[in-house]
Design an enzyme around this catalytic site. Structure first.
Site, mmCIF file in Angstrom:
data_model
loop_
_atom_site.group_PDB
_atom_site.id
_atom_site.type_symbol
_atom_site.label_atom_id
_atom_site.label_comp_id
_atom_site.label_asym_id
_atom_site.label_seq_id
_atom_site.Cartn_x
_atom_site.Cartn_y
_atom_site.Cartn_z
ATOM 1 N N ASP A 149 0.948 -1.197 -0.066
ATOM 2 C CA ASP A 149 -0.095 0.107 -0.185
ATOM 3 C C ASP A 149 0.574 1.222 -0.039
ATOM 4 O OD1 ASP A 149 -1.826 -2.152 1.355
ATOM 5 O OD2 ASP A 149 -3.354 -0.658 0.352
ATOM 6 N N ASN B 52 1.685 -2.842 4.388
ATOM 7 C CA ASN B 52 0.569 -3.885 3.369
ATOM 8 C C ASN B 52 -0.288 -4.211 4.504
ATOM 9 O OD1 ASN B 52 -0.213 -4.926 0.806
ATOM 10 N ND2 ASN B 52 0.403 -7.058 1.842
HETATM 11 O O1 MRU Z 1 -7.766 -2.667 3.030
HETATM 12 P P1 MRU Z 1 -7.394 -3.262 1.724
HETATM 13 O O2 MRU Z 1 -8.271 -4.418 1.080
HETATM 14 O O3 MRU Z 1 -7.552 -1.805 0.618
HETATM 15 O O4 MRU Z 1 -6.105 -3.814 1.535
HETATM 16 C C1 MRU Z 1 -5.200 -4.218 0.381
HETATM 17 C C2 MRU Z 1 -4.211 -4.339 0.458
HETATM 18 O O5 MRU Z 1 -3.540 -4.379 1.519
HETATM 19 C C3 MRU Z 1 -3.353 -5.064 -0.801
HETATM 20 O O6 MRU Z 1 -2.318 -6.026 -0.415
HETATM 21 C C4 MRU Z 1 -2.533 -3.907 -1.287
HETATM 22 O O7 MRU Z 1 -3.489 -2.800 -1.517
HETATM 23 C C5 MRU Z 1 -2.075 -4.145 -2.614
HETATM 24 S S1 MRU Z 1 -3.095 -4.563 -3.845
HETATM 25 C C6 MRU Z 1 -2.384 -4.466 -5.413
#
Ligand code: MRU
Length: 315
Positions: A206, A216
Site C-alpha cells: 500500500d 501492506n
Molecule cells: O484494505 P484493503 O483491502 O484496501 O487492503 C489491500 C491491501 O493491503 C493490498 O495488499 C494492497 O493494496 C496491494 S493491492 C494490489
C-alpha cells in the site's frame, strides 16, 4: 480480463461491490466525487491501485472533489499519487483514463519480471487480495501468479482476518481463472512453512517508504518474519505509484484503524462479548531487511534499501 472492478461510463463510474463478493456480483454507480469517496470508505472498492483509479474518475465526475477523496482512506499512497496527477492535468477525463490504462500495463510488466523469479510448480503463499479486483486489471502479486500460470504454480491464500480479502476475493479470483488455490487461516502459515510446503511468498503493498519498508495488509509483517525464519523468499509486488520517496521509513506511514466490529464479528454474526475492547489496525509495516525483493514495472530491486530504491526511482 475476467473481472472488471472499475467501469468508466463517461458520465458515471461503476464499481463492482466487493463487499458482496463472492456471493453476489453487482455494481454501485457513482456520479460525484463524494459518492466515489463514500465507496472507497465503505470498501466497495479497495486495494491500493484500484483506490487510486477510482479517485481519479471521482475528480472527473465533480471536476474537483480533491479534499473529500483525500480523506477517504489514509494508508495507500496510490490515492494521493492519483489526486496529485489529476491536480496537474488539463484534460481530466484523459488523465483518469491514462492512470487506469497505465496501471494495467504496469501490472503486466511487473508480472513478467516477477514470473522470472518463480520456480516451476512453485507453491506461492499470498496475503490479502492483490488481483484484478485490487487494481485496474491483472493484479500485482496475483498478477505475478497469473503471469506464471505456464509454470503450473499453485496458490496458498491466507484468509486475511478480519476483512477476509484472501478468503472472499483471492480464492474467488483464482477459481475464476482456474489457478489451483488452497485457502488457509492466517495462523496456519507458519506451520506450512515449517513443513517445507511453501516455496515463495508474494504480497502487494500500500505504500513503500524511501528505505524500502513496506506497508501492506495487517498480517504481512508476521508472514515476512516467518519466511525469514524458514528461508522462504519474500517478495513484494507493486507499481511505482505505490512508492512514497517523501516518507523516509515505515514508522512514518499512516496506518488506518478500522471499526472494531470487523474484529468482533462478520456481517450479521457476532462472536465476541458486547463491549469488549478491540484494536483493528488495517495495515502493518514490514522492514526492508525482511524483503527479498521488490518487483515493479521497471524491474526488481533485490534486498531493497535506501540506495536501491533511489536508483530505481531515478532510472
Ligand atoms: O484494505 P484493503 O483491502 O484496501 O487492503 C489491500 C491491501 O493491503 C493490498 O495488499 C494492497 O493494496 C496491494 S493491492 C494490489
Amino acid at each position: 480480463m475476467t473481472v472488471e472492478p472499475i467501469r468508466w461510463r463517461g458520465d458515471r463510474l461503476e464499481l463492482l461491490d466487493q463487499r458482496l463478493l463472492p456471493e453476489t456480483l453487482s455494481y454501485v454507480t457513482c456520479r460525484s466525487a463524494e459518492e466515489v469517496a463514500q465507496a472507497i470508505r465503505d470498501m466497495v472498492v479497495r486495494g491500493a491501485p484500484a483506490i487510486g483509479c477510482a479517485a481519479a474518475f471521482g475528480v472527473v465526475l465533480s471536476k474537483g472533489g480533491f479534499e473529500v477523496l483525500a480523506k477517504s482512506r489514509p494508508t495507500a499512497v496510490n490515492l494521493f499519487w492519483a489526486l496529485e496527477r489529476m491536480g496537474r492535468a488539463k484534460d481530466l477525463e484523459a488523465e483518469a483514463k491514462a492512470i487506469y490504462e497505465e496501471d494495467i500495463a504496469a501490472n503486466r510488466a511487473l508480472g513478467e519480471f516477477g514470473a522470472e523469479l518463480i520456480p516451476n510448480r512453485a507453491r506461492i503463499m499470498t496475503h490479502c487480495n492483490t488481483g484484478a479486483l485490487a487494481t485496474a486489471g491483472h493484479g500485482t502479486a496475483l498478477g505475478i501468479v497469473r503471469s506464471s500460470k505456464g509454470k503450473k504454480v499453485t496458490v496458498i491464500a491466507c484468509e486475511t482476518r478480519p476483512y477476509l480479502q484472501g478468503a472472499r476475493l483471492t480464492a474467488w479470483e483464482c477459481m475464476q481463472e482456474g489457478i489451483p488455490c488452497t485457502l488457509i487461516t492466517d495462523s496456519m502459515a507458519g506451520h506450512l512453512m515449517s513443513r517445507g510446503e511453501v516455496d515463495v511468498v508474494v504480497v502487494g503493498a500500500d505504500r513503500i517508504a524511501a528505505n524500502g519498508d513496506v506497508a501492506n495488509k495487517i498480517g504481512t509483517y508476521a508472514l515476512a518474519v516467518l519466511a525469514q525464519r524458514h528461508g522462504v523468499p519474500f517478495y513484494v509486488a507493486a507499481p511505482l505509484s505505490t512508492f512514497d520517496p517523501a516518507i523516509t521509513d515505515g514508522s512514518q506511514i499512516p496506518i488506518e484503524e478500522r471499526p472494531g466490529d470487523e474484529v468482533t464479528g462478520y456481517r450479521k454474526t457476532r462472536w465476541a462479548p458486547k463491549g469488549v475492547q478491540v484494536r483493528n489496525p488495517a495495515f502493518d509495516v514490514t522492514p526492508a531487511e525482511l524483503v527479498t525483493g521488490i518487483i515493479c514495472e521497471k524491474g526488481v530491486v533485490l534486498r531493497p534499501d535506501r540506495d536501491g530504491i533511489r536508483k530505481l526511482l531515478a532510472s
